[in-house]
Design an enzyme around this catalytic site. Structure first.
Site, mmCIF file in Angstrom:
data_model
loop_
_atom_site.group_PDB
_atom_site.id
_atom_site.type_symbol
_atom_site.label_atom_id
_atom_site.label_comp_id
_atom_site.label_asym_id
_atom_site.label_seq_id
_atom_site.Cartn_x
_atom_site.Cartn_y
_atom_site.Cartn_z
ATOM 1 N N ASP A 9 10.490 -11.935 -47.087
ATOM 2 C CA ASP A 9 10.104 -10.517 -47.142
ATOM 3 C C ASP A 9 8.857 -10.206 -46.320
ATOM 4 O O ASP A 9 8.672 -9.070 -45.890
ATOM 5 C CB ASP A 9 9.811 -10.097 -48.594
ATOM 6 C CG ASP A 9 11.070 -9.948 -49.426
ATOM 7 O OD1 ASP A 9 12.154 -10.338 -48.936
ATOM 8 O OD2 ASP A 9 10.977 -9.454 -50.565
ATOM 9 N N GLU A 21 1.294 -21.952 -53.931
ATOM 10 C CA GLU A 21 1.875 -20.797 -54.642
ATOM 11 C C GLU A 21 0.914 -20.345 -55.752
ATOM 12 O O GLU A 21 0.553 -21.128 -56.614
ATOM 13 C CB GLU A 21 3.248 -21.195 -55.225
ATOM 14 C CG GLU A 21 3.809 -20.255 -56.287
ATOM 15 C CD GLU A 21 4.002 -18.815 -55.820
ATOM 16 O OE1 GLU A 21 4.599 -18.595 -54.766
ATOM 17 O OE2 GLU A 21 3.512 -17.899 -56.536
ATOM 18 N N ARG A 48 9.704 -1.774 -51.288
ATOM 19 C CA ARG A 48 8.705 -2.842 -51.306
ATOM 20 C C ARG A 48 8.091 -2.978 -49.924
ATOM 21 O O ARG A 48 8.696 -2.578 -48.935
ATOM 22 C CB ARG A 48 9.343 -4.169 -51.755
ATOM 23 C CG ARG A 48 9.858 -4.120 -53.177
ATOM 24 C CD ARG A 48 10.517 -5.421 -53.605
ATOM 25 N NE ARG A 48 9.608 -6.547 -53.664
ATOM 26 C CZ ARG A 48 8.840 -6.854 -54.707
ATOM 27 N NH1 ARG A 48 8.862 -6.103 -55.799
ATOM 28 N NH2 ARG A 48 8.056 -7.912 -54.671
ATOM 29 N N HIS A 76 45.923 -16.963 -55.019
ATOM 30 C CA HIS A 76 46.560 -15.913 -55.815
ATOM 31 C C HIS A 76 46.625 -16.364 -57.262
ATOM 32 O O HIS A 76 46.949 -17.525 -57.500
ATOM 33 C CB HIS A 76 47.970 -15.659 -55.268
ATOM 34 C CG HIS A 76 48.745 -14.685 -56.103
ATOM 35 N ND1 HIS A 76 48.530 -13.333 -56.026
ATOM 36 C CD2 HIS A 76 49.703 -14.877 -57.044
ATOM 37 C CE1 HIS A 76 49.338 -12.722 -56.879
ATOM 38 N NE2 HIS A 76 50.054 -13.638 -57.511
ATOM 39 N N GLY A 102 9.380 -20.102 -57.144
ATOM 40 C CA GLY A 102 10.592 -19.285 -57.333
ATOM 41 C C GLY A 102 10.327 -17.847 -56.920
ATOM 42 O O GLY A 102 11.254 -17.103 -56.630
ATOM 43 N N GLY A 103 9.024 -17.466 -56.934
ATOM 44 C CA GLY A 103 8.633 -16.147 -56.440
ATOM 45 C C GLY A 103 9.269 -14.991 -57.186
ATOM 46 O O GLY A 103 9.681 -15.125 -58.349
ATOM 47 N N LYS A 114 19.874 -10.207 -63.189
ATOM 48 C CA LYS A 114 21.264 -10.583 -63.458
ATOM 49 C C LYS A 114 21.438 -11.077 -64.888
ATOM 50 O O LYS A 114 22.491 -10.877 -65.500
ATOM 51 C CB LYS A 114 21.738 -11.655 -62.470
ATOM 52 C CG LYS A 114 22.481 -11.107 -61.280
ATOM 53 C CD LYS A 114 21.663 -10.503 -60.209
ATOM 54 C CE LYS A 114 21.303 -9.085 -60.222
ATOM 55 N NZ LYS A 114 20.316 -8.683 -59.225
ATOM 56 N N GLY A 168 13.433 6.536 -57.452
ATOM 57 C CA GLY A 168 14.092 5.826 -56.354
ATOM 58 C C GLY A 168 15.479 5.349 -56.751
ATOM 59 O O GLY A 168 15.618 4.589 -57.707
ATOM 60 N N GLU A 173 15.802 10.761 -56.828
ATOM 61 C CA GLU A 173 15.916 10.185 -55.478
ATOM 62 C C GLU A 173 15.614 11.260 -54.432
ATOM 63 O O GLU A 173 16.095 12.383 -54.534
ATOM 64 C CB GLU A 173 17.323 9.589 -55.300
ATOM 65 C CG GLU A 173 17.726 9.247 -53.888
ATOM 66 C CD GLU A 173 16.829 8.248 -53.178
ATOM 67 O OE1 GLU A 173 16.552 7.180 -53.735
ATOM 68 O OE2 GLU A 173 16.397 8.556 -52.043
HETATM 69 P P1 NAI Z 1 15.027 0.512 -51.721
HETATM 70 O O1 NAI Z 1 14.490 0.721 -50.365
HETATM 71 O O2 NAI Z 1 16.336 -0.160 -51.920
HETATM 72 O O3 NAI Z 1 15.160 1.942 -52.452
HETATM 73 C C1 NAI Z 1 14.089 2.829 -52.599
HETATM 74 C C2 NAI Z 1 14.631 4.231 -52.778
HETATM 75 O O4 NAI Z 1 13.559 5.071 -53.166
HETATM 76 C C3 NAI Z 1 15.231 4.815 -51.520
HETATM 77 O O5 NAI Z 1 16.519 5.321 -51.804
HETATM 78 C C4 NAI Z 1 14.244 5.924 -51.138
HETATM 79 O O6 NAI Z 1 14.864 7.024 -50.523
HETATM 80 C C5 NAI Z 1 13.684 6.300 -52.489
HETATM 81 N N1 NAI Z 1 12.338 6.902 -52.435
HETATM 82 C C6 NAI Z 1 11.317 6.538 -51.642
HETATM 83 N N2 NAI Z 1 10.240 7.307 -51.899
HETATM 84 C C7 NAI Z 1 10.599 8.150 -52.904
HETATM 85 C C8 NAI Z 1 9.941 9.193 -53.608
HETATM 86 N N3 NAI Z 1 8.683 9.484 -53.342
HETATM 87 N N4 NAI Z 1 10.621 9.860 -54.586
HETATM 88 C C9 NAI Z 1 11.910 9.552 -54.834
HETATM 89 N N5 NAI Z 1 12.592 8.594 -54.186
HETATM 90 C C10 NAI Z 1 11.951 7.890 -53.238
HETATM 91 O O7 NAI Z 1 13.865 -0.208 -52.534
HETATM 92 P P2 NAI Z 1 13.880 -0.911 -53.976
HETATM 93 O O8 NAI Z 1 15.040 -0.438 -54.771
HETATM 94 O O9 NAI Z 1 12.530 -0.713 -54.513
HETATM 95 O O10 NAI Z 1 14.125 -2.434 -53.622
HETATM 96 C C11 NAI Z 1 13.149 -3.123 -52.842
HETATM 97 C C12 NAI Z 1 13.728 -4.289 -52.089
HETATM 98 O O11 NAI Z 1 14.165 -5.300 -52.951
HETATM 99 C C13 NAI Z 1 14.884 -3.891 -51.205
HETATM 100 O O12 NAI Z 1 14.570 -4.273 -49.902
HETATM 101 C C14 NAI Z 1 16.029 -4.665 -51.730
HETATM 102 O O13 NAI Z 1 16.844 -5.147 -50.689
HETATM 103 C C15 NAI Z 1 15.427 -5.788 -52.538
HETATM 104 N N6 NAI Z 1 16.262 -6.065 -53.693
HETATM 105 C C16 NAI Z 1 17.521 -6.571 -53.505
HETATM 106 C C17 NAI Z 1 18.354 -6.772 -54.566
HETATM 107 C C18 NAI Z 1 19.722 -7.268 -54.325
HETATM 108 O O14 NAI Z 1 19.994 -7.780 -53.266
HETATM 109 N N7 NAI Z 1 20.629 -7.145 -55.265
HETATM 110 C C19 NAI Z 1 17.932 -6.483 -55.928
HETATM 111 C C20 NAI Z 1 16.636 -5.905 -56.000
HETATM 112 C C21 NAI Z 1 15.845 -5.736 -54.918
#
Ligand code: NAI
Length: 454
Positions: free
Chosen positions: A307, A32, A268, A440, A37-38, A49, A181, A204
């Site tokens: 990922d 690593e 990502r 409950h 923990g990455g 969180k 985004g 967005e």
């Molecule tokens: P995401 O794919 O969830 O959202 C990216 C958003 O940016 C999309 O709605 C897309 O339409 C928008 N977008 C793309 N290009 C754009 C542009 N040029 N201008 C404006 N909007 C644009 O990606 P995000 O939020 O970066 O998260 C990355 C990864 O991390 C996801 O795969 C997610 O599952 C994971 N993650 C999960 C979490 C959780 O489970 N709670 C928390 C944080 C991240």
């Protein structure tokens, strides 16, 4: 002498694979380059969180009068919030290291690079040393996608544009944050900043937020976030980051948002640059390692989890993929299924989802029956969420009567979405679900009410 297993990467996919491998009695090294923990532990799930919990405490304290509690002069100290977050991260990272050690995994804190094939297996170079392994598990994670428009690279270099990594360490709150985004990262970070009073604008590209989640929930969430002070600019394409502003195009018109900081959260991508995949011929698709249901790549005894295979970029998916990879190495039958993966967007309220949404099921041509209930069906919800408009949906396959999806827009739904994941995995019908006794008073009991309403 060759190790049984080399794990490249120490995030949730990598450390879990190494831990399982060590536990199975295989000689294991986990390489690593940054921190065990990455992303999840150091600059993703956990630190976010921690911030959100501080934000909630702050809001609860400010709104306590509605519950008969009076707290005067409530303030937030962002530097202290970040310090607490760092302590939590430190504790968890040392926990991961201790667990690896307990399972006799050798830890190498260096960047590793695959260098080739030998008679026994594969070689990885790290910190000037060569490690040889009979099996190789690639778990190098993902990195932030960089939007290819003028000014972003310069903004990142100057600290004006931030990724979640830098934002999570920003001790001084900006007055205004523009988020590029409206996906998971954008919404979670914007929630914290809006909670603590920062002017927050989300730009967005799509006509809705929260990606592929249920459309009704995405709309309601946007309304709730709006009430918290977030502003949304939808259907907008960012064209430039210029000095102290973000330029975007919407409906053919060019506009600007003046801001103190910009968060880049447009997705990502798999982290495969420079890790030497080509030296052993590992197949990739748009940068992500191609894997099958056993987490095998096209190269014998080489696996990819987390990922880096870009199947579903979630820590809990990586954990399970790690199980499958190590079980396959050990000859234990196992395979990866992606039908019942719960996902949560940690907004306020949380949006939790598993399996099909109404739209995704219909798009697959399935005949569905949807049960929708307002969360106020649950007494416990009403007690703890006065004035909130949460709701939930269960999606059933009409042909078999089985549960195929569930969504909740409600606080702490992250804690019970797994119940529905289990029901989907077990192919439960509404009748099966009704036979399960839920405690409950809990918010989760609404699942039983919804099954009864089928
Ligand atoms: P995401 O794919 O969830 O959202 C990216 C958003 O940016 C999309 O709605 C897309 O339409 C928008 N977008 C793309 N290009 C754009 C542009 N040029 N201008 C404006 N909007 C644009 O990606 P995000 O939020 O970066 O998260 C990355 C990864 O991390 C996801 O795969 C997610 O599952 C994971 N993650 C999960 C979490 C959780 O489970 N709670 C928390 C944080 C991240």
């Amino acid at each position: 002498m060759a190790y049984d297993v080399i794990v490249l990467g120490g995030g949730p996919g990598g450390y879990m694979a190494a831990e399982k491998s060590g536990k199975a009695g295989l000689s294991t090294v986990c390489i690593e380059g940054r921190a065990y923990g990455g992303t999840c532990l150091n600059e993703g799930c956990i630190p976010t969180k921690a911030l959100l919990y501080s934000g909630k405490m702050y809001l609860h304290a400010k709104e306590a009068a509605a519950f008969g509690v009076h707290a005067e002069n409530v303030t937030i100290d962002n530097a202290a919030v970040i310090d607490r977050k760092n302590k939590v991260v430190k504790t968890l990272v040392s926990g991961v290291e201790a667990t690896l050690k307990a399972h006799k995994v050798e830890m190498v804190k260096e960047y590793g690079k695959i260098t080739g094939k030998t008679a026994e297996g594969y070689t990885v170079e790290a910190g000037g040393k060569t490690y040889e392994g009979k099996n190789l598990i690639i778990a190098t994670g993902s990195v932030t996608s960089i939007i290819p428009i003028p000014g972003v690279k310069e903004g990142l270099a100057s600290g004006y544009v931030l990724t979640n990594r830098e934002l999570l360490d920003l001790k001084e709150l900006p007055k205004k944050l523009v988020v590029l985004g409206g996906g998971v990262i954008g919404l979670e970070m914007a929630t914290y900043y809006a909670m603590v009073g920062v002017e927050t604008v989300i730009i967005e590209m799509l006509d809705h937020i929260a990606g592929t989640t249920d459309k009704d929930m995405s709309k309601e969430l946007m309304k709730i976030c709006g009430k918290m002070g977030m502003k949304f600019i939808l259907g907008a394409k960012v064209t430039e980051v210029k000095g102290d502003r973000v330029v975007y195009e919407k409906d053919g018109q060019i506009s600007e948002e003046l801001t103190d900081k910009v968060l880049l959260s447009i997705g990502r991508r798999a982290n495969t640059d420079g890790i030497g995949l080509e030296t052993i011929g590992v197949e990739t698709n748009r940068g992500a390692v191609v894997t099958d249901e056993f987490m095998k790549t096209n190269v014998p005894n080489v696996y990819a989890v987390g990922d880096v295979n870009a199947k579903i970029m979630l820590a809990h998916v990586a954990y399970r993929e790690a199980d499958v990879a190590v079980n396959t190495i050990c000859g234990i039958p196992d395979r990866m299924r992606y039908d019942a993966v719960p996902s949560v967007i940690y907004t306020l309220p949380e949006l939790s989802s598993v399996g099909e949404t109404e739209e995704s099921a219909k798009a697959k041509g399935l005949d569905v029956k949807v049960v929708r209930l307002p969360m106020i069906y649950s007494g416990r919800y009403l007690v703890e969420n006065p004035g909130e408009n949460g709701f939930m949906k269960l999606v059933f396959n009409k042909k078999y009567g089985t549960l195929i999806g569930a969504q909740f827009l409600c606080n702490y739904s992250s804690e019970f979405i797994a119940t529905c994941a289990a029901f989907i995995e077990m192919e439960f019908t509404a009748d099966d679900m009704k036979q399960v006794i839920l405690p409950h008073p809990t918010v989760a009991e609404i699942i039983r009410d919804a099954a009864s309403a089928y």
